[in-house]
Write an enzyme that holds these catalytic residues in place. Structure first.
Site, short mmCIF file in Angstrom:
data_model
loop_
_atom_site.label_atom_id
_atom_site.label_comp_id
_atom_site.label_asym_id
_atom_site.label_seq_id
_atom_site.Cartn_x
_atom_site.Cartn_y
_atom_site.Cartn_z
N HIS A 176 -61.62 -44.32 2.03
CA HIS A 176 -60.16 -44.38 2.05
C HIS A 176 -59.65 -45.33 0.95
CE1 HIS A 176 -61.03 -43.02 6.18
NE2 HIS A 176 -59.84 -42.46 6.13
N ASP A 247 -61.92 -33.52 2.76
CA ASP A 247 -61.34 -34.73 3.34
C ASP A 247 -60.01 -34.95 2.62
OD1 ASP A 247 -61.04 -36.95 4.94
OD2 ASP A 247 -62.99 -37.82 4.46
#
Length: 338
Positions: A176, A247
């Protein structure tokens, strides 16, 4: 007018209700799915109404998803059974299938098609972002427990998504926030990390989400943008014929390959059927508007398999004895590990 098919882009929402712009984006030809976050959720009645509005806004097919693993990653809480992190089932393997059924039955009862679960990463004691989200430290045990969890999901009517292919558990960086790099040789990854994926693919796994991780001995591109990983290894070597969800393309682990349109096109070229663009409305709009609109019957077939098939609506679920027993068992397990 012909109904819109499931498009290749998954978007998100800002809040509890749909704005006029939300409705416009939902009905864009490139939209195929919507993911809900904790910010979109207040209680079961509200989320049921929101999902109904999402489906009404789309003049055709749309999938609705959520991350409802349990532990640190559970978006729907108020009115839902609190689930423990996956590592808890290593000590109570008999409850893995029960938990998979309970999670799926509750999510399906509010008309959400699927949760992005289970995590198939093998915990190596290195990755904090994975950590107790993994079922086990040993690949054989992780495969067994995840397989039981998926069996429970399917018995409730939900397809499963294994993540994060080919394994995120051996890198310290959080994708992230950064681009993790895994320098291990392919033989080591095959022998350890790929084992749960291989096992669940053989059991009919419906979908996979690749990791934003670079495995330098295999390819210079992160796995989600790599034809080597998604075509040669996942499709050809492992024989996977299900859906591939990227993702989130807004994550920092995806930033190195270009702007948002570049990311979407590279992920699609590598083999992703659905492109997630979340937590960045401007980026989602850019991808929706600039990604060429195409139809793909194989993609459509794979994504149609993700549609939820609930056995019970919420009213009947909460009155059922299986739900009462499962909720009591899993809540006790959660409280034990709190």
């Amino acid at each position: 007018m012909r109904a819109l098919p499931i498009g290749p882009v998954m978007i998100d929402l800002e809040g509890h209700d749909l704005s006029a712009l939300d409705k416009e984006k939902i009905n864009h030809p490139n939209t195929g799915a919507l993911i809900l976050f904790a910010r979109n959720y207040d209680n079961p009645e509200q989320i049921l109404a929101l999902v109904k509005a999402i489906r009404a806004a789309r003049k055709g097919d749309i999938l609705v998803a959520v991350d409802q693993e349990g532990g640190r990653v559970q978006r729907f809480k108020n009115g839902f059974t609190r689930l423990p992190p996956a590592i808890c089932y290593a000590a109570t393997p008999e409850l893995a299938e029960t938990a998979g059924w309970l999670m799926a039955a509750e999510v399906l009862s509010v008309d959400v098609d699927f949760s992005f679960a289970p995590v198939l990463d093998v915990d190596c004691g290195i990755s904090e972002i994975i950590g107790n989200r993994a079922f086990a430290l040993e690949p054989e045990q992780a495969a067994q427990l995840a397989g039981a969890f998926v069996k429970g999901m399917r018995s409730a009517g939900m397809a499963a998504t294994g993540k994060h292919f080919p394994g995120h558990g051996a890198v310290a960086a959080d994708s992230h926030l950064a681009l993790p790099v895994d320098p291990r040789p392919l033989a080591e990854i095959r022998a350890r990390d790929l084992l749960p994926f291989r096992a669940l693919i053989e059991q009919g796994l419906e979908a996979i989400m690749p990791a934003h991780v670079v495995y330098t001995e295999v390819d210079e591109m992160p796995a989600g943008f790599s034809e080597i990983w998604l075509q040669r290894i996942l499709r050809q070597e492992l024989g996977f014929d299900g859906a591939i969800f990227s993702d989130d393309l807004s994550m920092e682990g995806a930033a190195g390959v270009g702007d948002f349109l570049d990311r979407a096109q590279l992920a699609q070229q590598a083999g992703c059927d659905m492109l997630l663009v979340c937590n960045n409305p401007a980026a989602a709009e850019q991808v929706l508007d600039k990604l060429p609109i195409t139809q793909n019957s194989d993609r459509e077939r794979r994504l149609q398999a993700m549609r939820g098939r609930p056995k019970l609506d919420r009213t009947h679920l909460l009155k059922s004895e299986p739900w009462r027993q499962a909720a009591a068992q899993i809540l006790q397990l959660t409280e034990t590990h709190a």
